[in-house]
Design an enzyme around this catalytic site. Sequence first.
Site, PDB file in Angstrom:
ATOM      1  N   GLU A 158       0.824  -1.214   0.000  1.00 48.64           N
ATOM      2  CA  GLU A 158       0.000   0.000   0.000  1.00 48.64           C
ATOM      3  C   GLU A 158       0.857   1.263   0.000  1.00 48.64           C
ATOM      4  O   GLU A 158       0.591   2.215   0.753  1.00 48.64           O
ATOM      5  CB  GLU A 158      -0.965  -0.005   1.199  1.00 48.64           C
ATOM      6  CG  GLU A 158      -2.088  -1.000   1.062  1.00 48.64           C
ATOM      7  CD  GLU A 158      -3.210  -0.784   2.076  1.00 48.64           C
ATOM      8  OE1 GLU A 158      -4.365  -1.097   1.762  1.00 48.64           O
ATOM      9  OE2 GLU A 158      -2.921  -0.292   3.192  1.00 48.64           O
ATOM     10  N   GLU A 232      -6.559  -7.565  -0.507  1.00 47.43           N
ATOM     11  CA  GLU A 232      -7.070  -7.516   0.858  1.00 47.43           C
ATOM     12  C   GLU A 232      -8.571  -7.279   0.795  1.00 47.43           C
ATOM     13  O   GLU A 232      -9.036  -6.147   0.668  1.00 47.43           O
ATOM     14  CB  GLU A 232      -6.388  -6.417   1.675  1.00 47.43           C
ATOM     15  CG  GLU A 232      -4.925  -6.694   1.967  1.00 47.43           C
ATOM     16  CD  GLU A 232      -4.309  -5.667   2.915  1.00 47.43           C
ATOM     17  OE1 GLU A 232      -5.086  -4.939   3.578  1.00 47.43           O
ATOM     18  OE2 GLU A 232      -3.072  -5.607   2.988  1.00 47.43           O
TER      19      GLU A 232
END
Length: 583
Positions: A158, A232
């Site tokens: 991320e 995710e």
Amino acid sequence: MPLLQIDGGGFTLDGQPFRLLSGGMHYFRTHPEQWADRLRKARLMGLNTVETYVPWNLHQPRPDSFSLDGGLDLPRFLDLAAAEGLHVLLRPGPYICAEWEGGGLPSWLLAEPDIRLRSRDPRFLAAVDDYFDRLLTPLQPYLASRGGPVLAVQVENEYGAYGDDTAYLEHIAASLRRSGADVPLFTCDQPADLERGALPGVLATANFGSRSGDGLAALRAHQPKGPLMCTEFWIGWFDRWGTHHVVRDPGHAARELDELLSTGASVNFYMFHGGTNFGFTNGANDKHTYRPTVTSYDYDSPLDEAGDPTEKFTAFRDVIAKYASVPDASVPPPGPKLARRTVSLTESAALLPQAAVFGTAVEAHRPLTMEELEQDFGFVLYETSLPLKGSALLEIEQVRDRAQVFVDGQPVGVLERENHEHALAFTVPRAGSTLTVLVENQGRVNYGTGIHDRKGLLGKVLLDGAELAGWTSRPLPLSDLEGLPFTPAAAAPVGPAFHRGVFDVTDPADTFLHLDGWTKGNAWVNGFALGRYWSRGPQRSLYVPAPVLRPGTNEVVVLELHAAHRARTAELRPTPDLGPTEE
């Protein structure tokens, strides 16, 4: 193992179309003797892949030390996954977030006062290159290119939520390649951050927990061709101290999963099995206010903290069965649990008088940080002399994260970073009184720019406006409790103290340690660090894995930082208490 291929149409495996049906399971959050059980249950839910982060800070606790054994035996975990017929997605960081202490970045990096983490700072990149070489060289036989289970490796984590330096990501990817990662690479970002976190030539994936259509549309707009994947898929969430236990309705989560799979996309559940932040390994968030994460990482997952299937296990398996074959087997039953029992903690050892058991005091003009003391986790004990008696005002520039203040061994107050507290007034009984400050590292920040999170007392310490000098700083990592002189005690000692009790077990099984009536501290069973407890909740029990126990006599040690239970008892119960949920 066949190779994963990525083309304009999607994933293929051994030349056949392939959909990743994956679930997150962090080997470092599960007792190694329970890995095989959790992996078997992943396959029984219909998964063909498991995903795991790699915590750099545990594997390389010091620059010249690296471990791949015991609970960090990643090769063994990969062998067990392969034996279960599961592929693996490997996410080595260097930064992993994961609500893990410091996002997985080792604390020794912060001994450099001006280092810039997750950047092209040469000191950081050199450390990353060394880490990847130490990690991936022994893992090369486990890559799918060499017949192993690891299909793909993630680049950073991320990054788009943190920065936008493509050259930095290029260095990370090149470092992975130099260290032998010759399987496909991928990045993951939340939909709004895809542009900042992507790396040309590397598969981009998205992270979200709802509105799958919107998330995948953003991914397709950024990446017009190739596989769609949610790396995710948030089916639960983590808890922090002082709030409620977060849960997500299984039916709603299953409908979101159905929407995602109906598009043909691949998925990785975050989490399939959350596990536990054993010891001192929880992370924290700091979005203008510091918020530490609790010990449990149950995450409201398909497998709960003890590895038992939840409603989500069945709900998700039913959805997966619409799109792929699932094993023809019943839902695994809950594992055995110990019968309820009470444990009397009849022996005690005061912490402050026994501090020398844990570390050597270092003299300096000012308080030294944990990082300067080459310490990762635990507490630091600071001491200095107070020049004058009478009313006094203590001011500490930065408390990282919770300071208990004593004068001549008597508690006079607490300063909490979470409450933005910096000052404390008290009375000094005599000139030359000893000021003692016990500082707890409650978890390094794991998200955002706050990852530069040094621990201890930072900045100036003033008494009535004048700077206090002449300090000793003593590291208390509490990594080994051997040497503590426990003695029978009719009454609990004043101040922080360890309390010890024993109990007998015939057949070891999972259990949960409940510390009702205790205030705040840590607990160990047979020397295994269970984690932190705190009466503020929501979590009110600590998971005790069956492999920690042994037939015969077992030991419980509780470090209570404030007021011990009046009767100094704890309970082992067959069920957890993770706290009230939001109505």
